[in-house]
Scaffold this motif. Structure first.
Motif, short mmCIF file in Angstrom:
data_model
loop_
_atom_site.label_atom_id
_atom_site.label_comp_id
_atom_site.label_asym_id
_atom_site.label_seq_id
_atom_site.Cartn_x
_atom_site.Cartn_y
_atom_site.Cartn_z
N GLY A 184 0.81 -1.21 0.00
CA GLY A 184 0.00 0.00 0.00
C GLY A 184 0.85 1.26 0.00
N HIS A 185 0.19 2.34 0.32
CA HIS A 185 0.91 3.60 0.53
C HIS A 185 0.10 4.44 1.51
CE1 HIS A 185 -2.02 5.11 -2.45
NE2 HIS A 185 -1.78 6.30 -1.94
N GLU A 186 0.81 5.28 2.23
CA GLU A 186 0.12 6.14 3.19
C GLU A 186 -0.52 7.30 2.45
OE1 GLU A 186 1.57 7.06 6.97
OE2 GLU A 186 2.98 5.39 7.01
N LEU A 187 -1.73 7.63 2.88
CA LEU A 187 -2.42 8.77 2.25
C LEU A 187 -1.70 10.06 2.58
CD1 LEU A 187 -6.19 7.96 2.89
CD2 LEU A 187 -4.89 7.69 0.79
N ARG A 188 -1.56 10.89 1.57
CA ARG A 188 -1.00 12.21 1.77
C ARG A 188 -2.11 13.13 2.23
NH1 ARG A 188 1.20 9.81 -2.49
NH2 ARG A 188 -0.23 10.64 -4.04
N LYS A 189 -1.76 14.21 2.88
CA LYS A 189 -2.75 15.16 3.37
C LYS A 189 -3.64 15.62 2.21
CE LYS A 189 -3.37 19.17 6.21
NZ LYS A 189 -2.80 19.98 7.25
N GLY A 190 -4.95 15.50 2.40
CA GLY A 190 -5.90 15.92 1.37
C GLY A 190 -6.18 14.86 0.31
N GLU A 191 -5.42 13.75 0.32
CA GLU A 191 -5.63 12.70 -0.67
C GLU A 191 -6.93 11.96 -0.36
OE1 GLU A 191 -3.36 8.81 -2.59
OE2 GLU A 191 -2.44 9.85 -0.90
N VAL A 192 -7.70 11.69 -1.40
CA VAL A 192 -8.96 10.99 -1.26
C VAL A 192 -8.77 9.55 -1.73
CG1 VAL A 192 -11.37 10.90 -2.04
CG2 VAL A 192 -10.27 13.11 -1.63
N ILE A 193 -9.35 8.61 -0.99
CA ILE A 193 -9.27 7.20 -1.37
C ILE A 193 -10.17 6.99 -2.58
CG2 ILE A 193 -9.74 4.83 -0.66
CD1 ILE A 193 -9.31 5.78 2.23
N GLY A 194 -9.62 6.38 -3.61
CA GLY A 194 -10.38 6.10 -4.82
C GLY A 194 -10.16 4.67 -5.25
N PRO A 195 -10.69 4.32 -6.39
CA PRO A 195 -10.46 2.96 -6.90
C PRO A 195 -8.97 2.72 -7.10
CG PRO A 195 -12.10 4.12 -8.23
CD PRO A 195 -11.50 5.13 -7.29
N PRO A 196 -8.52 1.47 -7.00
CA PRO A 196 -7.09 1.20 -7.18
C PRO A 196 -6.63 1.54 -8.59
CG PRO A 196 -8.33 -0.86 -6.91
CD PRO A 196 -9.29 0.27 -6.73
N THR A 197 -5.46 2.11 -8.66
CA THR A 197 -4.85 2.43 -9.95
C THR A 197 -4.08 1.21 -10.44
OG1 THR A 197 -2.79 3.17 -8.96
CG2 THR A 197 -4.54 4.84 -9.19
N PRO A 198 -3.68 1.19 -11.71
CA PRO A 198 -2.82 0.09 -12.19
C PRO A 198 -1.54 -0.04 -11.35
CG PRO A 198 -3.74 1.26 -14.06
CD PRO A 198 -4.11 2.06 -12.82
N ALA A 199 -0.97 1.06 -10.91
CA ALA A 199 0.23 1.00 -10.07
C ALA A 199 -0.08 0.37 -8.71
CB ALA A 199 0.81 2.40 -9.87
N ASP A 200 -1.25 0.67 -8.15
CA ASP A 200 -1.66 0.06 -6.88
C ASP A 200 -1.77 -1.46 -7.04
OD1 ASP A 200 -1.96 2.58 -5.64
OD2 ASP A 200 -4.10 2.68 -6.12
N ILE A 201 -2.40 -1.90 -8.11
CA ILE A 201 -2.61 -3.32 -8.36
C ILE A 201 -1.27 -4.03 -8.58
CG2 ILE A 201 -3.62 -5.01 -9.96
CD1 ILE A 201 -5.95 -2.93 -10.26
N GLU A 202 -0.38 -3.39 -9.33
CA GLU A 202 0.94 -3.96 -9.58
C GLU A 202 1.72 -4.12 -8.27
OE1 GLU A 202 4.92 -2.40 -11.77
OE2 GLU A 202 3.07 -2.26 -12.94
N ARG A 203 1.66 -3.11 -7.40
CA ARG A 203 2.35 -3.17 -6.10
C ARG A 203 1.77 -4.30 -5.23
NH1 ARG A 203 1.97 1.92 -5.40
NH2 ARG A 203 0.11 1.87 -4.11
N LEU A 204 0.44 -4.43 -5.23
CA LEU A 204 -0.23 -5.49 -4.48
C LEU A 204 0.20 -6.87 -4.97
CD1 LEU A 204 -2.78 -6.20 -2.53
CD2 LEU A 204 -3.96 -6.47 -4.69
N GLU A 205 0.16 -7.06 -6.29
CA GLU A 205 0.52 -8.36 -6.88
C GLU A 205 1.98 -8.71 -6.64
OE1 GLU A 205 -0.82 -7.84 -10.92
OE2 GLU A 205 -2.83 -8.62 -10.44
N ALA A 206 2.85 -7.71 -6.63
CA ALA A 206 4.28 -7.96 -6.40
C ALA A 206 4.55 -8.29 -4.93
CB ALA A 206 5.10 -6.75 -6.82
N ALA A 207 3.84 -7.65 -4.01
CA ALA A 207 4.09 -7.84 -2.58
C ALA A 207 3.49 -9.13 -2.04
CB ALA A 207 3.55 -6.65 -1.80
N ALA A 208 2.33 -9.54 -2.54
CA ALA A 208 1.59 -10.66 -1.96
C ALA A 208 2.44 -11.92 -1.74
CB ALA A 208 0.35 -10.96 -2.81
N PRO A 209 3.15 -12.42 -2.75
CA PRO A 209 3.90 -13.68 -2.54
C PRO A 209 4.98 -13.57 -1.47
CG PRO A 209 3.87 -13.08 -4.88
CD PRO A 209 3.25 -11.95 -4.12
N ARG A 210 5.54 -12.39 -1.30
CA ARG A 210 6.59 -12.20 -0.29
C ARG A 210 6.07 -12.39 1.13
NH1 ARG A 210 7.91 -6.88 -2.68
NH2 ARG A 210 7.86 -6.14 -0.55
#
Length: 139
Positions: free
Chosen positions: A100-126
């Motif tokens: 994941g990543h920590e929300l920056r001040k004022g950042e709104v949670i939205g649908p996952p981006t392709p970068a979010d999904i890529e980070r999730l898929e790369a981290a999961a097996p570890r």
């Protein structure tokens, strides 16, 4: 997710998070090999699908998600759901830090981006997490 108790504070025994879903959300179907999860619903409704069986949880209800069993959490509605997640041991906390990543001040949670999904898929097996595209066939 908001960390309430870290694995460092519990010498790795568990981690405790509060999560919020504003609706129309779901986790990927996944399996943990190294940790268990316990979910306790504080507000709204949450559907837990465990090994293909759906169970709706309301405030004050909980479910234990044993390692090795495929599961998915969903908030089908448009209402906020808030729940507590306990990871035992605290492997899930390290997964969140990598995926994941920590929300920056004022950042709104939205649908996952392709970068979010890529980070999730790369981290999961570890962290012993297997992401599934669909429910495994039942024997």
């Amino acid at each position: 997710m908001k960390r309430l108790v870290s694995g460092e504070q519990t010498e790795g025994s568990f981690c405790l998070f509060e999560n919020r879903s504003d609706g129309q959300t779901k986790t990927p179907i996944h399996v943990h090999a190294l940790d268990d999860e316990t979910i306790y619903v504080v507000e709204g409704q949450l559907t837990a699908v465990v090994d293909g069986e759906a169970r709706t949880l309301s405030p004050g209800e909980s479910i234990f998600l044993k390692r090795g069993i495929p599961h998915q959490l969903m908030n089908h509605g448009n209402q906020r759901a808030r729940y507590i997640l306990i990871g035992t041991p605290s492997v899930f906390e390290r997964f969140l830090a990598a995926a994941g990543h920590e929300l920056r001040k004022g950042e709104v949670i939205g649908p996952p981006t392709p970068a979010d999904i890529e980070r999730l898929e790369a981290a999961a097996p570890r962290f012993g997490i297997t992401l599934l595209r669909d429910w495994p066939a039942r024997e």
